[in-house]
Every structure is written in structure tokens, then in C-alpha cells.
Design an enzyme around this catalytic site. Structure first.
Site, PDB file in Angstrom:
ATOM      1  N   ARG A   1       0.796  -1.222   0.000  1.00  0.00           N
ATOM      2  CA  ARG A   1       0.000   0.000   0.000  1.00  0.00           C
ATOM      3  C   ARG A   1       0.833   1.278   0.000  1.00  0.00           C
ATOM      4  O   ARG A   1       0.308   2.373  -0.166  1.00  0.00           O
ATOM      5  CB  ARG A   1      -0.968  -0.014   1.191  1.00  0.00           C
ATOM      6  CG  ARG A   1      -2.149  -0.949   0.969  1.00  0.00           C
ATOM      7  CD  ARG A   1      -2.893  -1.203   2.254  1.00  0.00           C
ATOM      8  NE  ARG A   1      -3.384   0.029   2.841  1.00  0.00           N
ATOM      9  CZ  ARG A   1      -3.684   0.173   4.126  1.00  0.00           C
ATOM     10  NH1 ARG A   1      -3.521  -0.834   4.955  1.00  0.00           N
ATOM     11  NH2 ARG A   1      -4.128   1.321   4.583  1.00  0.00           N
TER      12      ARG A   1
ATOM     13  N   THR B   1       4.046 -14.101  10.769  1.00  0.00           N
ATOM     14  CA  THR B   1       4.958 -13.533  11.773  1.00  0.00           C
ATOM     15  C   THR B   1       5.687 -14.617  12.579  1.00  0.00           C
ATOM     16  O   THR B   1       6.843 -14.439  12.957  1.00  0.00           O
ATOM     17  CB  THR B   1       4.185 -12.600  12.738  1.00  0.00           C
ATOM     18  OG1 THR B   1       2.997 -13.281  13.193  1.00  0.00           O
ATOM     19  CG2 THR B   1       3.749 -11.313  12.053  1.00  0.00           C
TER      20      THR B   1
ATOM     21  N   TYR C   1      36.077  23.023  -5.769  1.00  0.00           N
ATOM     22  CA  TYR C   1      35.934  21.834  -6.616  1.00  0.00           C
ATOM     23  C   TYR C   1      36.473  22.126  -8.001  1.00  0.00           C
ATOM     24  O   TYR C   1      36.052  23.084  -8.660  1.00  0.00           O
ATOM     25  CB  TYR C   1      34.437  21.501  -6.685  1.00  0.00           C
ATOM     26  CG  TYR C   1      34.095  20.195  -7.372  1.00  0.00           C
ATOM     27  CD1 TYR C   1      34.790  19.030  -7.080  1.00  0.00           C
ATOM     28  CD2 TYR C   1      33.055  20.145  -8.295  1.00  0.00           C
ATOM     29  CE1 TYR C   1      34.456  17.839  -7.701  1.00  0.00           C
ATOM     30  CE2 TYR C   1      32.713  18.959  -8.921  1.00  0.00           C
ATOM     31  CZ  TYR C   1      33.415  17.805  -8.617  1.00  0.00           C
ATOM     32  OH  TYR C   1      33.077  16.629  -9.233  1.00  0.00           O
TER      33      TYR C   1
ATOM     34  N   ARG D   1      42.968  41.240  -9.157  1.00  0.00           N
ATOM     35  CA  ARG D   1      42.020  41.596 -10.217  1.00  0.00           C
ATOM     36  C   ARG D   1      42.724  42.521 -11.191  1.00  0.00           C
ATOM     37  O   ARG D   1      43.739  43.152 -10.869  1.00  0.00           O
ATOM     38  CB  ARG D   1      40.786  42.278  -9.640  1.00  0.00           C
ATOM     39  CG  ARG D   1      41.117  43.549  -8.903  1.00  0.00           C
ATOM     40  CD  ARG D   1      39.889  44.284  -8.385  1.00  0.00           C
ATOM     41  NE  ARG D   1      40.320  45.530  -7.786  1.00  0.00           N
ATOM     42  CZ  ARG D   1      40.128  45.857  -6.506  1.00  0.00           C
ATOM     43  NH1 ARG D   1      39.495  45.056  -5.687  1.00  0.00           N
ATOM     44  NH2 ARG D   1      40.562  47.011  -6.055  1.00  0.00           N
TER      45      ARG D   1
END
Ligand code: UD1
Ligand code: CA
Length: 449
Positions: A15, A81, A370, A423
Site C-alpha cells: 500500500r 509472523t 571543486y 584583479r
């Protein structure tokens, strides 16, 4: 006396409408099986055996993650069972002590309830069954009690009208004398409405031998079993309601309790304030006096005293925040230690990094951890000042009290105390913008005529 635990988890859970074995569906961030296993764990059992069948490999993998020593018994055919428990018993060696049978799909049985069952066993009952008074007894097995003792358990399918009127029901949890259990199981047949070997039949067999059998009762809420997605949602709601109430009781402020979600293992200290809409995934500890601001998501992390997190912060596994740290809006921290008093206040990603005490990480800083294949670390020393929008291309370090200029791409280590500007130099061309604009407008006018 050693306790032997058996957890039944061979069912398919049709179910659930799922490819996942039923016991691996999660409540409070943990598989149902983990709830049953941790209830069992509080009894320090001698051995714990899981009876798996449907999706046994996946079930085994999850069980081993929780406890490497867990035993797995495979039930090839689902014959009931009683048959399931038989698969979990050692073949030759006689056992002593108690054997406790739990269901993998019933997550809320309390440790204290199991303790009460064991105590009743030690007081002389050969078999102890956990029952509950059901508001709606439905199709549960019924406990037939006579003269204070448990006579037998009758399954709904096999019950008479009079027996179906009984509201004392079987939760499924049973504790038995380990030495007697194999013999009792051997006597069980399958001549019943379901054609199954019912574990519940050991009650009548024990009585026939003149043994004492007792029923212990618990709150119906503990026996909630999961058979469908609706049950799963109900269980989640029940868990969250209980966890919120417990937090309030322990001195945690929840501004909007119904919007805060906890995991099975969440630990929150006294005087922590939790604002609305906060989610605690697995493995979170928040110490005394910290504040978790609205819309934050935390998992696998540790927040120390006095730290403030959020609003809209995400702490992922391995985020370790020391005392008085500030982590602000739209900041993600993963596998990184942030030392005392450091600040990461706006729009940043800090992953695979360590940030020294008192350092200030400017808005829009990214640890570029990464390279597409490997993860690399970024080390930032105490008192460092990282200018806004700095890209830290790991592996890289910034020394104590060093600075980086805004918009820098840092690819080389910065020595302590140094100022790094990474930069291109800005050049201003006088009037060039105006001239360009005039030329573009003239071209457009020519084309449209
Ligand atoms: C069982 C009890 C019933 C009790 C009810 C509580 C029996 C005969 N009946 O009925 O008295 O009121 O639980 O929920 O015990 N399982 C296996 N292998 C099997 C059969 C079952 O591992 O061959 C596992 C299932 O995955 C499940 C549990 O045992 O976790 C119970 O099985 P289920 O078929 O749901 O039992 P019920 O008919 O509900
Ligand atoms: Ca059931």
C-alpha cells in the site's frame, strides 16, 4: 539476563506504492527501521536480528550503517509472523534470557514500555504481549484475557462476534523466554483464516503448558504502524508535535512551533531561540543561547553558544560554528569550521574550509573548492578580512590578519598581514562612453529610415 531482539521487516508494504522497502521510508529524517533499532538499542541487547525479505539488500545496507554488528535473517517466503521469527533463531545453540520481537514499521514504541515488558518477564511470565486499548479496534488481533491472565490472541479474521467486540488489541510486540521460544514456535500451525504461521499463537501454546502469560498495555499512539503514505504523514505529524512539545518543555523558544521540523536526533540547548520555518535535518546540535533565524535549513552541523544563524542560511554536513559566530542570509556552509566570533554575513559559499577567529568574510565570497574532479581546502587565518566578492581558488590560504581586495580572484597563498589584490587594474577612458553611445544611436536611426 541477555536480551535478544528480533525486528520483523520482511513485508513488502504494497500500500506504500513504492519501489523502496516499507521500513526504509523516513519519519523525522530517519528510516522507520532506524526508529525500531534505536528503541531496541536502549536495552543494550546481546544481539539484534532483522528479518528481511522484500528489498533485503537495501534493508541490510541501512541496518549495517546504524549498527555493524546487526544480524540479518532472510525470510524467502512470507508465511507469517511466527515463520518470520523462526528464521531469526539460531539453529542449534540454546539461548538464555529474553527474546523481544518488534516490527520494523512501528516507529514509536517507547524504550520505557519495552523495559516494563522485560520487568514483567523477569517477574515470572514466560510470554509478555504488548497490548493497547484501541479507539477503533478495526482488524487488529484481540487479546483474550481471563482471570487477569492472557488466554490467547485471536486474529480478526478468525475471531467470533464476541471476540471482535474486545477493544484490547495486540500491538505485535512480544517478549518471550528465549529458552522456551523455539519449542513454542515449533508447535504453531497454519490452519487459520490467513493460512499463515501466527506468532500470536505462542500465547495459547504457552498456556497449554501451564506457563504464565501476561499482557502489558501502552498508549495507542506508541503502536502506530505504517502501511500507507497517509500513515507515514500521520506519523511524521505525530513525531513533530511531540518533538516541539519536548523542546518547549526543555526551555527552547519556538516562535511558531508548528513551522519548525526536527529530526530523530536533533539536540537543542536551553534558551535557544528558533524563529519560524526552520528545518533540522539529521545530525544537528545547537548549544545554549544560540539563535536560529527564520527560513534556515541545518543538517549534520554544530552551532555553539551565542551563535546567530540566518535568516535564510543553509548549514550542511560538517559545518562547525564556534561561539558567537554570525552566519547571515543566503550563506551556505559545508564541511567547514568557523572559529569564535567570525562573520559570514551575506551571500557566500564556504565549503571545505577553516576560518579563523574573528575573521570577516565579505558579501559574495566563494570558496572555489571543486575543480571538477577533486575537492580542495581553503584556510583563512584569524582576524583576516576577505573583501566582497572574493573568489578563493582552493587549495589556498589567507594568513592571519591579511586582507583581500573586493572582487579578487585569489589563486596563491596570502602571507599573514598582507593585502592581496587579485584583479585586473581599472582604466578610465575619458568620454569614450558618450562617443560610443552617440555612434550606436546614429546607426540605429540610419537603419530605420
Ligand atoms: C499482526 C498481528 C496482529 C496485530 C497486528 C498489529 C500476527 C499473526 N498478527 O497482524 O495480532 O494486531 O500485527 O499491527 O502476528 N512480517 C514479516 N514476515 C511475515 C509476516 C509479517 O516480516 O511473514 C512483518 C511485516 O513486515 C510487519 C509485521 O511483521 O512489519 C506484521 O505483519 P502484518 O502482516 O502487518 O501483520 P498483521 O496482519 O497486521
Ligand atoms: Ca500490519
Amino acid at each position: 539476563m541477555p536480551t535478544n531482539v528480533i525486528i520483523l521487516a520482511a513485508g513488502q508494504g504494497t500500500r506504500m506504492q513504492s519501489d523502496l522497502p516499507k521500513v526504509l521510508h523516513e519519519v523525522a529524517g530517519a528510516p522507520l527501521l532506524a526508529h525500531a533499532m534505536s528503541a531496541a538499542e536502549t536495552l543494550s541487547p546481546e544481539a539484534c536480528t532483522i528479518v528481511a525479505g522484500h528489498g533485503a539488500e537495501a534493508v541490510e545496507a541501512v541496518a549495517r550503517q546504524m549498527d555493524e554488528t546487526v544480524r540479518i535473517a532472510i525470510q524467502e517466503e512470507r508465511l507469517g509472523t511466527g515463520h518470520a521469527v523462526r528464521q531469526a533463531l539460531p539453529e542449534s545453540t540454546a539461548m538464555e534470557g529474553d527474546t523481544l520481537v518488534l516490527y520494523g514499521d512501528t516507529p514509536f514504541i517507547r524504550a520505557a514500555t519495552l523495559e516494563r515488558m522485560l520487568e514483567t518477564r523477569r517477574a515470572g511470565a514466560a510470554v509478555v504481549v504488548l497490548g493497547f486499548y484501541a479507539a477503533d479496534p478495526g482488524r487488529y488481533g484481540r487479546l483474550v484475557v481471563k482471570d487477569g491472565g492472557l488466554e490467547r490472541i485471536v486474529e480478526y479474521k478468525d475471531a467470533s462476534e464476541a471476540e471482535r467486540a474486545i477493544d484490547f488489541c495486540n500491538s505485535g510486540v512480544i517478549c518471550a523466554d528465549s529458552a522456551l521460544l523455539p519449542g513454542l514456535l515449533a508447535e504453531i500451525g497454519n490452519d487459520n483464516a490467513a493460512g499463515e504461521y501466527y506468532l500470536t499463537d505462542i500465547v495459547a501454546h504457552a498456556r497449554a503448558r501451564g506457563l504464565d502469560v501476561a499482557a502489558v498495555s501502552c498508549d495507542e499512539a506508541e503502536t502506530l504502524g505504517i502501511n500507507s503514505r497517509a500513515d507515514l504523514a500521520r506519523a511524521e505529524a505525530a513525531f513533530q508535535a511531540a518533538a516541539r512539545a519536548a523542546s518547549l518543555e526543555l526551555g527552547v523558544t519556538l516562535q511558531a512551533p508548528e513551522t519548525v521540523h526536527f529530526s530523530l536526533d536533533t539536540v537543542i540547548g536551553r534558551d535557544v531561540v528558533i524563529e519560524p520555518n526552520v528545518v533540522f535535518g539529521p545530525g544537528v546540535t545547537v548549544e545554549t543561547g544560540a539563535r536560529i533565524r527564520a527560513f534556515s535549513h541545518l543538517e549534520g552541523c554544530h552551532v555553539s553558544r551565542g551563535a546567530i544563524v540566518g535568516p535564510y542560511a543553509r548549514l550542511r554536513p560538517g559545518a562547525e560554528l564556534a561561539e558567537d559566530v554570525r552566519v547571515g542570509n543566503f550563506v551556505e556552509i559545508k564541511n567547514a569550521t568557523i572559529d569564535e566570533g567570525a562573520k559570514v554575513n551575506h551571500l557566500s559559499y564556504v565549503g571545505d574550509a577553516s576560518i579563523g577567529a574573528g575573521a570577516n568574510i565579505g558579501a559574495g565570497t566563494v570558496t572555489c573548492n571543486y575543480d571538477g574532479v577533486m575537492k580542495h581546502r581553503t584556510e583563512i587565518g584569524p582576524g583576516a578580512f576577505i573583501g566582497s566578492s572574493t573568489m578563493l581558488v582552493a587549495p589556498v590560504s589567507v594568513g592571519a590578519e591579511a586582507m583581500t581586495g573586493s572582487g579578487s580572484v585569489i589563486t596563491e597563498d596570502v602571507p599573514p598581514g598582507a593585502l592581496a589584490i587579485g584583479r585586473a587594474r581599472q582604466t578610465n577612458k575619458p568620454n569614450l562612453a558618450r562617443r560610443l553611445m552617440a555612434r550606436l544611436k546614429a546607426q540605429k536611426a540610419k537603419r530605420t529610415h
